[in-house]
Design a protein around this motif. Structure first.
Motif, PDB file in Angstrom:
ATOM      1  N   TYR A 108       0.842  -1.198   0.000  1.00 46.88           N
ATOM      2  CA  TYR A 108       0.000   0.000   0.000  1.00 46.88           C
ATOM      3  C   TYR A 108       0.878   1.249   0.000  1.00 46.88           C
ATOM      4  CZ  TYR A 108      -4.516   2.257   0.611  1.00 46.88           C
ATOM      5  OH  TYR A 108      -5.660   2.988   0.411  1.00 46.88           O
ATOM      6  N   ARG A 109       0.749   2.064  -1.029  1.00 46.72           N
ATOM      7  CA  ARG A 109       1.728   3.126  -1.289  1.00 46.72           C
ATOM      8  C   ARG A 109       1.746   4.215  -0.220  1.00 46.72           C
ATOM      9  NH1 ARG A 109       0.339   4.777  -7.343  1.00 46.72           N
ATOM     10  NH2 ARG A 109      -1.750   4.396  -6.526  1.00 46.72           N
ATOM     11  N   GLU A 110       0.604   4.503   0.389  1.00 43.62           N
ATOM     12  CA  GLU A 110       0.558   5.606   1.350  1.00 43.62           C
ATOM     13  C   GLU A 110       1.137   5.229   2.713  1.00 43.62           C
ATOM     14  OE1 GLU A 110      -2.893   8.205   1.629  1.00 43.62           O
ATOM     15  OE2 GLU A 110      -3.722   7.209  -0.128  1.00 43.62           O
ATOM     16  N   VAL A 111       1.222   3.939   3.006  1.00 45.05           N
ATOM     17  CA  VAL A 111       1.685   3.491   4.323  1.00 45.05           C
ATOM     18  C   VAL A 111       3.205   3.404   4.327  1.00 45.05           C
ATOM     19  CG1 VAL A 111       1.575   1.683   6.070  1.00 45.05           C
ATOM     20  CG2 VAL A 111      -0.446   2.204   4.693  1.00 45.05           C
ATOM     21  N   ARG A 112       3.832   4.021   5.321  1.00 48.35           N
ATOM     22  CA  ARG A 112       5.290   4.047   5.395  1.00 48.35           C
ATOM     23  C   ARG A 112       5.837   2.770   6.046  1.00 48.35           C
ATOM     24  NH1 ARG A 112       5.671   9.452   8.738  1.00 48.35           N
ATOM     25  NH2 ARG A 112       3.907   8.383   9.674  1.00 48.35           N
ATOM     26  N   TYR A 113       7.134   2.539   5.869  1.00 45.19           N
ATOM     27  CA  TYR A 113       7.763   1.339   6.417  1.00 45.19           C
ATOM     28  C   TYR A 113       8.153   1.496   7.888  1.00 45.19           C
ATOM     29  CZ  TYR A 113       8.194  -0.949   1.862  1.00 45.19           C
ATOM     30  OH  TYR A 113       7.926  -1.571   0.678  1.00 45.19           O
ATOM     31  N   ASN A 114       8.234   2.727   8.376  1.00 40.94           N
ATOM     32  CA  ASN A 114       8.734   2.928   9.738  1.00 40.94           C
ATOM     33  C   ASN A 114       7.635   2.957  10.787  1.00 40.94           C
ATOM     34  OD1 ASN A 114       7.628   5.359   8.973  1.00 40.94           O
ATOM     35  ND2 ASN A 114       9.217   6.615   9.902  1.00 40.94           N
TER      36      ASN A 114
END
Length: 370
Positions: A126-132
């Motif tokens: 999901y593009r809007e969700v960040r990895y951190n």
């Protein structure tokens, strides 16, 4: 004449400027701050929760405390896929949902057992969700976790769900995990990884003579290759902290015959692990600060008992890990990080050959030499 022509041209071009006609004010967007994923085993459907906070109220906190707690909105919808449930949430959101401010994801134990790979894959894509973002699990209802507030009418953004690291620095037992850390560790075949588990407690804090449900990290779920091995409570994981190189400080209560004698805070850990076949030999050293001295006891005895307690906690956690067939102490992670094992080789199950602990008590608190 030239001056008049110049101003005429500038005036005419000003009508061609677009300006900020399409800018959105903060109150025109619903900001999702946490997402939860559960699974309904009867309907065979995913259940997605979204926590939405009013950021316009959060911004006002800089000038002092609000008169009342900022409201928390929680959305919940089902779907055959996670995306279908997210789309259903979006349809009834009244305003645009923005997912770029998510700081935490909570996975239910049911998802960990049955559909973890699908949940991780969705968040990963999901593009809007960040990895951190912070990654948590829970054995409770996710909507109850999302309803938990913080102290002094502050926004829920200041509780453990969104800011777990500050509390860990003060009392280090189970270290919070970022989503990208889980992905990196879980990519190694047969490596044990863990997800901290959130629960609600009403036993500790109260306000206006009412006990308030507040969040706590009560344990952890352990996984290998995205498969759930089991859950262990915090009391069974006390030995895990002594092999965590990021541990800042943690306390030990020195007891004898079930009677407390003193309390010691341990910090500045140094960890050494050597292998002999499938046998593991641990050596832990650190610095201790005595916070309490409840009964008359020599510093030498406090030191010895502190070391003995830490040894016992490591052994207990090691045995609990064997019960669920998991490297709960993360010995293999330490070996890989320190390049004692040249490649990603998992030594498990391993036999604990010996555990030795050396704690140098450098301070007895403000009362010196006592």
């Amino acid at each position: 004449m030239r001056t008049s022509l110049f101003f005429f041209i500038i005036f005419s071009l000003s009508f061609l400027l677009s300006g900020c006609w399409n800018i959105k004010e903060i109150q025109d967007i619903n900001y999702v701050t946490a997402i939860g994923i559960d699974f309904d085993e009867e309907k065979k459907e995913f259940v997605v929760f979204a926590q939405v906070l009013d950021f316009s109220n959060v911004a006002k906190l800089e000038g002092g405390f609000p008169e009342k707690s900022p409201p928390i909105w929680i959305g919940k919808r089902n779907g055959k896929t996670i995306q279908e449930a997210v789309d259903a949430l979006t349809k009834e959101a009244q305003q645009r949902l923005f997912w770029g401010h998510i700081s935490a994801i909570v996975l239910s134990e049911r998802v960990l057992k049955t559909n973890l790979k699908q949940a991780i894959d969705f968040v990963n894509r999901y593009r809007e969700v960040r990895y951190n973002i912070w990654l948590f699990s829970t054995r409770e209802k996710i909507d109850r976790i999302f309803q938990a507030k913080s102290f002094f009418k502050l926004s829920a953004l200041s509780n453990i769900l969104h800011e777990p690291n500050e509390l860990y620095r003060q009392y280090s037992v189970i270290r919070p995990v970022r989503f990208f850390e889980y992905l990196a560790d879980a990519s190694t075949t047969k490596k044990t990884v863990y997800i901290p588990s959130l629960s609600l407690s009403t036993k500790t804090w109260q306000s206006d003579n009412q006990r308030k449900p507040l969040l706590k990290i009560s344990g952890a779920h352990f996984l290998i290759d995205h498969h759930l091995q089991g859950w262990l409570s915090e009391s069974k994981l006390l030995g895990m902290r002594w092999l965590d190189q990021k541990m800042e400080k943690s306390s030990v209560i020195v007891v004898e015959n079930d009677e407390p004698l003193a309390s010691v805070t341990v910090e500045n850990l140094r960890i050494s692990i050597r292998t002999k076949g499938k046998q593991i030999f641990l050596h832990i050293s650190g610095k201790g600060i005595m916070n309490e001295k409840i009964k008359e006891i020599s510093l030498k005895k406090i030191k010895h008992k502190t070391e003995s307690i830490i040894e016992g906690e490591i052994w207990n956690t090691y045995r609990e890990g064997l019960n669920i067939y998991a490297d709960v102490l993360n010995v293999n992670g330490w070996l890989d990080n320190n390049k004692i094992v040249g490649r990603k080789t998992i030594i498990f199950p391993y036999e604990m050959g010996d555990v030795s602990v050396h704690i140098n008590i450098i301070s007895t608190g403000k009362l010196k030499n006592s």
